[in-house]
Design a protein around this motif. Structure first.
Motif, PDB file in Angstrom:
ATOM      1  N   GLU A   1       0.795   7.376  -6.210  1.00  0.00           N
ATOM      2  CA  GLU A   1      -0.522   8.107  -6.544  1.00  0.00           C
ATOM      3  C   GLU A   1      -0.700   9.458  -6.094  1.00  0.00           C
ATOM      4  OE1 GLU A   1      -2.163   6.707  -9.328  1.00  0.00           O
ATOM      5  OE2 GLU A   1      -1.000   5.102  -9.111  1.00  0.00           O
ATOM      6  N   TYR A   2      -0.209   9.531  -4.761  1.00  0.00           N
ATOM      7  CA  TYR A   2      -0.594  10.828  -4.172  1.00  0.00           C
ATOM      8  C   TYR A   2      -0.104  12.079  -5.033  1.00  0.00           C
ATOM      9  CZ  TYR A   2      -0.513  14.465  -0.425  1.00  0.00           C
ATOM     10  OH  TYR A   2      -0.649  15.655   0.257  1.00  0.00           O
ATOM     11  N   PRO A   3       1.180  12.021  -5.554  1.00  0.00           N
ATOM     12  CA  PRO A   3       1.537  13.052  -6.185  1.00  0.00           C
ATOM     13  C   PRO A   3       0.661  13.400  -7.402  1.00  0.00           C
ATOM     14  CG  PRO A   3       3.570  11.960  -5.575  1.00  0.00           C
ATOM     15  CD  PRO A   3       2.154  11.105  -5.306  1.00  0.00           C
ATOM     16  N   LYS A   4       0.236  12.442  -8.099  1.00  0.00           N
ATOM     17  CA  LYS A   4      -0.706  12.723  -9.291  1.00  0.00           C
ATOM     18  C   LYS A   4      -2.038  12.809  -8.912  1.00  0.00           C
ATOM     19  CE  LYS A   4       0.573   8.568 -10.872  1.00  0.00           C
ATOM     20  NZ  LYS A   4       0.718   7.178 -11.516  1.00  0.00           N
ATOM     21  N   LEU A   5      -2.556  12.194  -8.052  1.00  0.00           N
ATOM     22  CA  LEU A   5      -3.943  12.182  -7.830  1.00  0.00           C
ATOM     23  C   LEU A   5      -4.438  12.942  -6.696  1.00  0.00           C
ATOM     24  CD1 LEU A   5      -4.950   8.431  -8.375  1.00  0.00           C
ATOM     25  CD2 LEU A   5      -5.028  10.264 -10.014  1.00  0.00           C
ATOM     26  N   GLY A   6      -3.483  13.432  -5.718  1.00  0.00           N
ATOM     27  CA  GLY A   6      -4.079  14.244  -4.508  1.00  0.00           C
ATOM     28  C   GLY A   6      -4.423  13.395  -3.203  1.00  0.00           C
ATOM     29  N   SER A   7      -4.963  14.317  -2.411  1.00  0.00           N
ATOM     30  CA  SER A   7      -5.353  13.426  -1.122  1.00  0.00           C
ATOM     31  C   SER A   7      -6.463  12.554  -1.026  1.00  0.00           C
ATOM     32  CB  SER A   7      -5.462  14.690  -0.041  1.00  0.00           C
ATOM     33  OG  SER A   7      -6.391  15.595  -0.388  1.00  0.00           O
ATOM     34  N   VAL A   8      -7.147  12.429  -2.053  1.00  0.00           N
ATOM     35  CA  VAL A   8      -8.561  11.641  -2.040  1.00  0.00           C
ATOM     36  C   VAL A   8      -8.380  11.076  -3.352  1.00  0.00           C
ATOM     37  CG1 VAL A   8     -10.840  11.592  -2.085  1.00  0.00           C
ATOM     38  CG2 VAL A   8      -9.538  13.307  -0.535  1.00  0.00           C
ATOM     39  N   PHE A   9      -8.447   9.424  -3.363  1.00  0.00           N
ATOM     40  CA  PHE A   9      -8.453   8.661  -4.602  1.00  0.00           C
ATOM     41  C   PHE A   9      -9.167   7.429  -4.188  1.00  0.00           C
ATOM     42  CE2 PHE A   9      -4.172   8.839  -3.176  1.00  0.00           C
ATOM     43  CZ  PHE A   9      -3.879   7.567  -2.967  1.00  0.00           C
ATOM     44  N   THR A  10      -9.525   6.719  -5.436  1.00  0.00           N
ATOM     45  CA  THR A  10     -10.072   5.359  -5.035  1.00  0.00           C
ATOM     46  C   THR A  10      -9.383   4.387  -5.892  1.00  0.00           C
ATOM     47  OG1 THR A  10     -12.252   6.675  -4.649  1.00  0.00           O
ATOM     48  CG2 THR A  10     -12.081   4.109  -5.483  1.00  0.00           C
ATOM     49  N   LEU A  11      -9.112   3.257  -5.034  1.00  0.00           N
ATOM     50  CA  LEU A  11      -8.648   2.223  -5.734  1.00  0.00           C
ATOM     51  C   LEU A  11      -9.449   1.032  -5.644  1.00  0.00           C
ATOM     52  CD1 LEU A  11      -5.817   0.624  -6.337  1.00  0.00           C
ATOM     53  CD2 LEU A  11      -5.849  -0.292  -4.152  1.00  0.00           C
TER      54      LEU A  11
ATOM     55  N   PRO B   1       0.925  -1.152  -0.092  1.00  0.00           N
ATOM     56  CA  PRO B   1       0.099   0.018  -0.040  1.00  0.00           C
ATOM     57  C   PRO B   1       0.960   1.350   0.132  1.00  0.00           C
ATOM     58  CG  PRO B   1      -0.589  -1.516   1.713  1.00  0.00           C
ATOM     59  CD  PRO B   1       0.406  -2.226   1.104  1.00  0.00           C
ATOM     60  N   ILE B   2       1.992   1.311   0.767  1.00  0.00           N
ATOM     61  CA  ILE B   2       2.883   2.565   0.713  1.00  0.00           C
ATOM     62  C   ILE B   2       3.405   2.637  -0.435  1.00  0.00           C
ATOM     63  CG2 ILE B   2       4.654   3.758   1.710  1.00  0.00           C
ATOM     64  CD1 ILE B   2       2.195   3.072   3.800  1.00  0.00           C
ATOM     65  N   VAL B   3       3.848   1.801  -1.293  1.00  0.00           N
ATOM     66  CA  VAL B   3       4.467   1.982  -2.470  1.00  0.00           C
ATOM     67  C   VAL B   3       3.517   2.663  -3.452  1.00  0.00           C
ATOM     68  CG1 VAL B   3       5.372   0.761  -4.766  1.00  0.00           C
ATOM     69  CG2 VAL B   3       5.877   0.062  -2.393  1.00  0.00           C
ATOM     70  N   MET B   4       2.234   2.117  -3.331  1.00  0.00           N
ATOM     71  CA  MET B   4       1.133   2.633  -4.343  1.00  0.00           C
ATOM     72  C   MET B   4       0.787   4.004  -3.833  1.00  0.00           C
ATOM     73  SD  MET B   4      -2.689   3.296  -4.260  1.00  0.00           S
ATOM     74  CE  MET B   4      -3.142   2.514  -2.826  1.00  0.00           C
ATOM     75  N   LEU B   5       0.742   4.479  -2.510  1.00  0.00           N
ATOM     76  CA  LEU B   5       0.379   5.705  -2.075  1.00  0.00           C
ATOM     77  C   LEU B   5       1.553   6.708  -2.450  1.00  0.00           C
ATOM     78  CD1 LEU B   5      -0.958   5.019   1.572  1.00  0.00           C
ATOM     79  CD2 LEU B   5      -2.022   5.989  -0.379  1.00  0.00           C
ATOM     80  N   ARG B   6       2.669   6.342  -2.485  1.00  0.00           N
ATOM     81  CA  ARG B   6       3.580   7.119  -3.035  1.00  0.00           C
ATOM     82  C   ARG B   6       3.635   7.408  -4.497  1.00  0.00           C
ATOM     83  NH1 ARG B   6       8.548   3.792   0.318  1.00  0.00           N
ATOM     84  NH2 ARG B   6       8.411   4.872   2.249  1.00  0.00           N
TER      85      ARG B   6
END
Length: 494
Positions: free
Chosen positions: A70-80, A63-68
């Motif tokens: 996606e967060y810069p691209k999608l911001g603070s709210v996103f759905t997986l 999960p942390i790899v994914m968050l690192r």
């Protein structure tokens, strides 16, 4: 029956046109409806890569790899998307308030933490409805009141003294191994009781080891999968239940009472006057040990590793604090003395910020709600989504914490207090809000008691490389050994 082929063909065309027209009308109506004030502004979605299972593979990769990513691209709210489920991440205090403050009817723990039920057992925590769970949490709270904690601290100090008395005048040890063993001893005495600590420690430790190893990543999705680890888990749970049933019956029969969490649970009563059952007491004890053992041993190890890495900057400050307390209180170490250790407290808190053992917190959404990001974007989170946040990621946000990857306990010092400057839920190592960790005071006292003894009695030097994070564990900890060279000393007070 009409046998005219042309007529039949015309009817099929008319039916097809009617279907297409119906779909078009439905789409237009939906579009018109959604364009009004009721339009849902759904969060952006993580790209799956491989259809259907891509999201699941990315999540299982880490999960942390994914968050690192996606967060810069999608911001603070996103759905997986996880095959047939959606997880919406809320990262940062600006969007997390509802996650921590919402009532259980809106965001619940029970569904997402069902994988704990085989370990904790039936009838406790996530296997009961919210009203019963709240009463059981009240039992935890009562067992951790200040008057109880003061008695626990005396046990913690005694266990530390006994354990480290077996060290020689000098040598090398694996600090991680030593702290893990000391903390299970301490937890056995404070939580599980004198009978376990004095007579059944080896047996109970082995059974807890099987319970621990029966909680695997696959267990989250398939907690009852018939694999060897789950079979050992179930057998260990059954044996533990019998051991605690015997202890409970013995205490009740003899009328004996002890100052431990086991006794608190035995004496607890629900609001309707019903006493706890043997099964409930066993389940609550297992839950308490699981909640505290890993957190304390992992955080104790990280605290030591960082102090020994930053000897001049932080270790010296912690040792100086110990000298001041020795001048003030002598060799006395109790609840009140530990509570004065603000420098050591900040060092532990910073280790926890960088390395929270629980990297994800989750809830099941039972109602629609909206969040607004720091940039002013508003998103609607649909009912049915799993909602998640990540202490491991949120605790390192650069707009909250200066140089977020740096170990800097002074960020929590008076006048700076970065965790408070950005508002509530900026620091979430212990969760927060309605479901904040009940064992937080116990954990800090336990870690302080251990490190107070080490700092006062030993010179320590880290001889292995600084440890890495073990992302593969269910409770994320320290990878490999943490080798430390020690030399026994008497702390000199000027």
């Amino acid at each position: 029956m009409d046998s005219d082929p042309e007529n039949n063909k015309l009817k099929l065309v008319n039916v097809a046109l009617l279907i297409v027209a119906t779909l078009l009308v439905a789409k237009v109506v939906t579009a018109l409806f959604m364009s009004g004030s009721g339009k849902r502004r759904l969060p952006p979605k993580v790209k799956q890569g491989i259809p259907v299972v891509g999201g699941l593979l990315r999540f299982l990769k880490g999960p942390i790899v994914m968050l690192r990513e996606e967060y810069p691209k999608l911001g603070s709210v996103f759905t997986l998307n996880l095959v047939n489920r959606n997880i919406t991440f809320l990262i940062g205090p600006e969007v997390s308030a509802h996650f921590f403050k919402a009532p259980e009817a809106d965001l619940s723990q029970q569904e997402v933490y069902q994988f704990n039920v085989p370990t904790f057992g039936p009838g406790v925590v996530f296997d009961v409805d919210y009203s019963i769970r709240q009463e059981q949490f009240r039992f935890f709270t009562e067992s951790l009141r200040v008057n109880k904690l003061k008695g626990y601290v005396d046990m913690m100090v005694t266990e530390a003294q006994d354990y480290f008395s077996k060290w020689g005048d000098s040598g090398e040890v694996d600090l991680k191994y030593e702290l893990e063993h000391l903390i299970i001893l301490t937890a056995s005495r404070c939580l599980l009781g004198r009978e376990v600590r004095d007579k059944l420690f080896d047996d109970v430790s082995a059974l807890f080891h099987d319970l621990d190893n029966g909680m695997l990543p696959i267990s989250v999705l398939f907690p009852y999968l018939p694999i060897p680890a789950h079979r050992r888990r179930d057998l260990a749970r059954k044996k533990l239940a019998q051991i605690f049933a015997n202890i409970i019956n013995s205490r009740k029969k003899t009328g004996s009472s002890e100052n431990d969490m086991l006794q608190c649970f035995i004496d607890s009563k629900y609001k309707d006057g019903r006493p706890t059952t043997e099964g409930e007491v066993t389940g609550l004890l297992i839950a308490a040990l699981f909640a505290g053992q890993h957190t304390s041993s992992i955080t104790s190890t990280w605290t030591g590793a960082y102090l020994l890495r930053h000897k001049e900057e932080y270790l010296s400050s912690v040792v100086e604090e110990q000298k001041q307390l020795l001048r003030k209180h002598g060799n006395r170490v109790d609840h009140d003395v530990l509570s004065e250790m603000e420098v050591l407290y900040r060092c532990i808190k910073e280790a926890l910020r960088l390395h929270p053992p629980l990297i994800m917190l989750m809830r099941q959404s039972h109602s629609d709600f909206s969040v607004t990001t720091q940039e002013g974007k508003e998103y609607d989170i649909p009912k049915g989504h799993i909602v998640a946040t990540s202490p491991a990621f949120a605790n390192r946000l650069p707009h909250i914490f200066t140089e977020p990857d740096k170990y800097d306990p002074n960020r929590f010092a008076p006048g700076r207090e970065e965790d408070k400057a950005a508002g509530a839920f900026s620091y979430i190592s212990f969760g927060g809000g309605r479901h904040g960790c009940l064992g937080e005071p116990f954990a800090y006292l336990q870690i302080k008691a251990i490190w107070t003894h080490l700092l006062r009695n030993f010179e320590l030097e880290l001889v292995s490389p600084f440890p890495e994070i073990d992302w593969n564990a269910m409770v994320v900890g320290v990878k490999g050994s943490v080798m430390v060279r020690y030399k026994r000393r008497q702390l000199v007070v000027d």
